[in-house]
Design a protein around this motif. Structure first.
Motif, mmCIF file in Angstrom:
data_model
loop_
_atom_site.group_PDB
_atom_site.id
_atom_site.type_symbol
_atom_site.label_atom_id
_atom_site.label_comp_id
_atom_site.label_asym_id
_atom_site.label_seq_id
_atom_site.Cartn_x
_atom_site.Cartn_y
_atom_site.Cartn_z
ATOM 1 N N VAL A 39 -6.243 3.393 -1.026
ATOM 2 C CA VAL A 39 -5.516 2.626 -1.700
ATOM 3 C C VAL A 39 -5.086 1.195 -0.620
ATOM 4 C CG1 VAL A 39 -2.960 1.908 -2.124
ATOM 5 C CG2 VAL A 39 -4.091 4.189 -2.668
ATOM 6 N N THR A 40 -5.725 -0.060 -0.835
ATOM 7 C CA THR A 40 -5.513 -1.223 -0.197
ATOM 8 C C THR A 40 -5.317 -2.333 -1.125
ATOM 9 O OG1 THR A 40 -7.017 -2.406 1.224
ATOM 10 C CG2 THR A 40 -8.061 -1.769 -0.850
ATOM 11 N N ASN A 41 -5.401 -3.490 -0.199
ATOM 12 C CA ASN A 41 -4.811 -4.642 -1.038
ATOM 13 C C ASN A 41 -6.218 -5.265 -1.516
ATOM 14 O OD1 ASN A 41 -3.608 -4.686 2.071
ATOM 15 N ND2 ASN A 41 -2.221 -4.592 0.592
ATOM 16 N N THR A 42 -5.820 -6.274 -2.577
ATOM 17 C CA THR A 42 -6.689 -7.010 -3.197
ATOM 18 C C THR A 42 -7.694 -7.860 -2.203
ATOM 19 O OG1 THR A 42 -5.006 -8.751 -3.684
ATOM 20 C CG2 THR A 42 -5.303 -7.212 -5.517
ATOM 21 N N ALA B 292 -14.843 -6.965 -0.439
ATOM 22 C CA ALA B 292 -15.199 -6.419 -1.689
ATOM 23 C C ALA B 292 -16.619 -5.545 -1.344
ATOM 24 C CB ALA B 292 -15.896 -7.489 -2.456
ATOM 25 N N THR C 191 -6.491 -1.122 -5.756
ATOM 26 C CA THR C 191 -6.115 -2.373 -4.918
ATOM 27 C C THR C 191 -4.424 -2.710 -5.453
ATOM 28 O OG1 THR C 191 -7.323 -3.779 -6.544
ATOM 29 C CG2 THR C 191 -8.285 -3.109 -4.520
ATOM 30 N N CYS D 295 -15.531 -1.918 -0.471
ATOM 31 C CA CYS D 295 -14.751 -1.343 -1.550
ATOM 32 C C CYS D 295 -15.689 -0.872 -2.605
ATOM 33 C CB CYS D 295 -13.766 -2.258 -2.378
ATOM 34 S SG CYS D 295 -12.221 -2.726 -1.411
ATOM 35 N N ALA E 19 -9.029 -6.760 0.445
ATOM 36 C CA ALA E 19 -10.067 -6.228 1.195
ATOM 37 C C ALA E 19 -11.460 -6.364 0.771
ATOM 38 C CB ALA E 19 -9.777 -4.749 0.900
ATOM 39 N N ASP F 45 -4.539 -1.100 4.821
ATOM 40 C CA ASP F 45 -4.240 -2.314 4.258
ATOM 41 C C ASP F 45 -5.586 -3.067 4.590
ATOM 42 O OD1 ASP F 45 -3.891 -4.255 6.885
ATOM 43 O OD2 ASP F 45 -2.893 -2.365 7.219
ATOM 44 N N ALA F 46 -5.631 -4.370 3.976
ATOM 45 C CA ALA F 46 -6.975 -4.885 3.848
ATOM 46 C C ALA F 46 -7.209 -5.437 5.497
ATOM 47 C CB ALA F 46 -6.681 -6.629 3.378
ATOM 48 N N VAL G 153 -10.922 3.538 -5.765
ATOM 49 C CA VAL G 153 -10.524 2.464 -4.903
ATOM 50 C C VAL G 153 -9.205 1.736 -5.728
ATOM 51 C CG1 VAL G 153 -10.850 0.348 -3.771
ATOM 52 C CG2 VAL G 153 -12.728 1.881 -3.547
ATOM 53 N N VAL H 190 0.708 -1.117 -0.136
ATOM 54 C CA VAL H 190 -0.027 -0.168 0.018
ATOM 55 C C VAL H 190 1.106 1.317 -0.101
ATOM 56 C CG1 VAL H 190 -1.588 1.514 1.294
ATOM 57 C CG2 VAL H 190 -2.034 -1.040 1.030
#
Length: 250
Positions: free
Chosen positions: A227-230, A234, A249, A237, A232, A205-206, A247, A80
């Motif tokens: 900005v986050t992780n995949t 759904a 990822t 988001c 996170a 982060d997630a 958003v 991130v």
């Protein structure tokens, strides 16, 4: 007096003097007791104080010391942070919030021709020897375990500056996209940072979905990018996107 200014003075009085009565707050702010009661109700709904019979008391939230979370979800935070750093152009001014993710963003900004403003002592220590970066450290009360500066001095300093982009931290994001924090003392500083920035990027982060927090910092309408992780959540988001937030990822 504008409501936002009254709220600021109420919270400042509670932080410095402790529990207060409606009568005392009305006298302090030279306004009616009915107005103060409405203010206290709103501030309680935002998790910034607790109403009691005849007045209000400050909320003492609990958050984890910096050292306890610095080594938690390191890879996710660093991904991130790297993406956030890539959003800053040379010559811009970046405002960095407290927390370990902001510290990692600072690491990725080293060697860049930038101005960095922060209340994060870990960010300061990361960049203080970097001659390419103009570093501005905000004043305030030192929270040693949390490596941060808070209080009315920090908030007043933020009213004197303007940043191209803010990288905002959080302890948790609600499913409806509202940003939370675990301790009330940081919330006024975060809000002042949002007001000082042209663009607001939430670095989360997630693990912050849904995360925790007792105090509301802002709603999705105050964010430009998350900005986050995949990994996170759904649904959260998607709620952010529906509110007009970009958003990203990683």
């Amino acid at each position: 007096m504008l409501p936002a200014r009254r709220h600021e003075l109420i919270l400042r009085a509670l932080r410095s003097d402790g529990p207060s009565t409606v009568t005392a707050l009305a006298d302090l702010l030279a306004t009616s007791q009915a107005t103060i009661r409405r203010d206290l109700l709103q501030l309680e709904e935002e998790g910034l104080l607790r109403r009691v019979f005849g007045g209000a008391v400050p909320v003492n939230g609990h958050d984890d010391p910096f050292a306890d979370v610095a080594d938690v979800r390191v890879e996710a935070k660093d991904a991130v942070a790297a993406r956030c750093a890539s959003m800053v152009r040379d010559g811009q001014t970046a405002l960095l919030d407290i927390g370990t993710t902001a510290h990692r963003i600072a690491r990725h900004l080293r060697g860049r021709s930038l101005t960095v403003i922060t209340s994060n002592l870990a960010v300061y220590e990361e960049l203080v020897e970097d001659k390419d970066i103009q570093l501005i450290l905000l004043g305030g009360v030192v929270r040693r375990d949390y490596r941060s500066l808070v209080g009315f001095l920090t908030e007043d300093n933020l009213r004197q500056v303007h940043a191209d982009v803010l990288f905002l931290g959080t302890s948790g994001i609600r499913p409806d996209g509202h940003v939370l924090d675990t301790t009330a003392v940081e919330v006024p500083v975060k809000r002042a940072m949002i007001a000082a920035a042209e663009k607001v990027v939430l670095a989360a982060d997630a693990g912050k979905f849904p995360g925790t927090g007792m105090a509301r910092v802002c709603g999705p309408e105050d964010l430009d990018v998350v900005v986050t992780n995949t990994a996170a959540d759904a649904a959260t988001c998607e709620a952010l996107r529906e509110a007009g937030v970009e958003v990203v990822t990683v």
